[in-house]
Design an enzyme around this catalytic site. Structure first.
Site: not given
Ligand code: NGQ
Ligand code: ZN
Length: 461
Positions: A276, A327
């Site tokens: 990101h 993702d």
């Molecule tokens: C994840 N996903 O770990 O799946 C993360 C969200 C977080 C993205 N960042 C959860 N798109 O970052 O705590």
């Molecule tokens: Zn992720």
């Protein structure tokens, strides 16, 4: 997964090489690698003639495979302030329902669909490790084995990234209940990593990398301990600076922004993939570019979750390296990822044609080339139509009107900006056709299993 050891010869009337489009390309593949490649050749009697324009396939540098089961299910306004964080609450609820078999079935279907979309290596940022409540499975690498099995059943290469996740916020805050299935101590993580290393031995398509969930989830000492303990030169992935709140919390905790903190306190280089990295100041943009780390962009998920707009125009001008990932898998289209990235910049700048380089004025060609290079680096693979690269490539449908009608120089722009149907007809991984005429040999059975899991997990039926 076994690699075809036999020597094969392929012929492409048009192929997109590192030097751009070339005609009458003949290439030899041995042990899954391209050993010889020459342009302006004739097809030989023993060569397989590829039916349409040929391009390298794409590495996908960021995946949470299990999230595919809920794609499109969080698009309901439950609260006027719905955000990344309320989406995450829903995601945590889904996590509570998944068995190892469910996860394997979801991942297998996903990986088949990703192959059809032109991705042949998937960096699986894998943090769903334990039973509900947090107790480890009898084999602590149980879930990792499921991911490897899914990759093998689909026929995709996996860069497995077992994730260290210990805390809920900066400065080592205690994990919350929703995170129980993710949590390891540093010592337990190192054991998991060693098990994964063993499981991936003698699997030449697959790679292993180190992974920290985010600066929220690990402490400085943990990062240092892991990097100290793991001697192999594997890739290192981390989520960073995705949300403004994350940047604010990091500043409140350390007086530094996330990328700035990582650079000053740990240091990063070309082994790192900063996933990101949405919220950067100009200094951080320069630092990532200078350190040759890859920015792991996930344009459709970042749009879906309301993350913000990555400063790609400035990053590109700094010669930054980037690749793409799907993702949360709300979209499985590499076309949509690349198009969304370019369009995000146009919408912000109110200008056209943002992501080009001095050597490449064609946007589609530049997007494809940069995503390929950055994806290769982050996944530790070498996909590309050139000698000593893995023979992973796609064949576009020669009957699609814009493929049939266009001059080669315009093909990528036509495809990436003006086509919505999937144009990818055949997909080869290490010289083997895993998608033939838009189909995967095992797709019917996997689809049936996947339908059952979606109904069970999302509809309790
Ligand atoms: C994840 N996903 O770990 O799946 C993360 C969200 C977080 C993205 N960042 C959860 N798109 O970052 O705590
Ligand atoms: Zn992720």
């Amino acid at each position: 997964m076994n690699i075809n050891k036999q020597r094969q010869i392929f012929f492409a009337k048009q192929a997109w090489l590192a030097t751009g489009w070339q005609e009458n390309v003949l290439f030899h593949v041995e042990n899954g690698m391209i050993t010889e490649l020459a342009i302006n050749q004739m097809a030989t009697a023993d060569s397989l003639v590829l039916s349409g324009p040929v391009l390298p396939s794409m590495p996908n540098l960021h995946s949470h495979a299990f999230q595919r089961v809920m794609a499109g299910m969080a698009e309901v306004s439950l609260n006027p302030n719905d955000s990344f964080w309320s989406w995450r609450d829903l995601m945590y609820k889904v996590v509570q329902k998944l068995t190892p078999e469910d996860v394997r079935i979801i991942a297998t279907q996903l990986y088949i669909d990703l192959l059809k979309a032109g991705y042949t290596q998937i960096a699986e940022f894998h943090y769903l490790h334990h039973q509900v409540g947090g107790k480890p499975y009898q084999d602590t690498a149980e879930m990792s084995h499921q991911m490897i099995q899914a990759a093998n059943d689909a026929g995709i290469g996996i860069t497995l990234l077992p994730v260290l996740y210990s805390h809920s916020g900066f400065g080592g805050q205690a994990a919350n209940n929703g995170q129980a299935r993710f949590i390891h101590s540093t010592e337990d993580y190192l054991q998991l990593f060693a098990s994964c290393e063993q499981a991936l031995q003698d699997q030449p398509l697959h790679k292993l990398g180190v992974c920290f969930h985010s600066l929220r989830a690990v402490t400085k000492v943990q990062i240092e301990t892991v990097l100290d303990a793991i001697k192999s030169a594997c890739p290192i992935h981390i989520h960073i600076a995705e949300q403004q709140k994350e940047v604010r919390d990091c500043l409140a905790w350390s007086s530094q922004r996330p990328v700035q903190w990582l650079h000053n306190e740990i240091g990063f280089d070309a082994r790192w993939c900063l996933v990101h990295a949405t919220h950067l100041d100009s200094q951080e943009i320069q630092t990532i570019a200078q350190q040759k780390a890859v920015a792991g962009l996930c344009p459709t998920t970042e749009a879906n979750l309301g993350d913000g707009i990555f400063p790609a125009t400035e990053f590109e001008q700094a010669n930054g390296r980037w690749g793409i990932g799907s993702d949360s898998h709300v979209s499985l289209s590499l076309v949509e990822e690349l198009r969304t990235l370019e369009y995000s910049q146009r919408l912000r700048d109110q200008q056209r044609n943002r992501l080009h380089r001095p050597s490449q004025a064609r946007i589609g060609d530049n997007l494809y080339q940069q995503a390929l290079l950055g994806g290769n680096q982050a996944c530790q693979v070498s996909i590309g139509l050139q000698e000593h690269h893995r023979a992973d490539f796609i064949v576009l449908d020669e009957n699609a009107p814009f493929v049939a009608a266009s001059q080669a120089k315009d093909l990528l722009n036509r495809w990436l900006f003006a086509c919505n149907d999937n144009l990818i007809k055949d997909v080869y991984v290490a010289g083997n056709a895993v998608i033939k005429d838009f189909h995967h040999a095992e797709e019917e059975q996997h689809k049936a299993d996947f339908i059952k899991v979606v109904k069970k997990v999302m509809y309790d039926s």
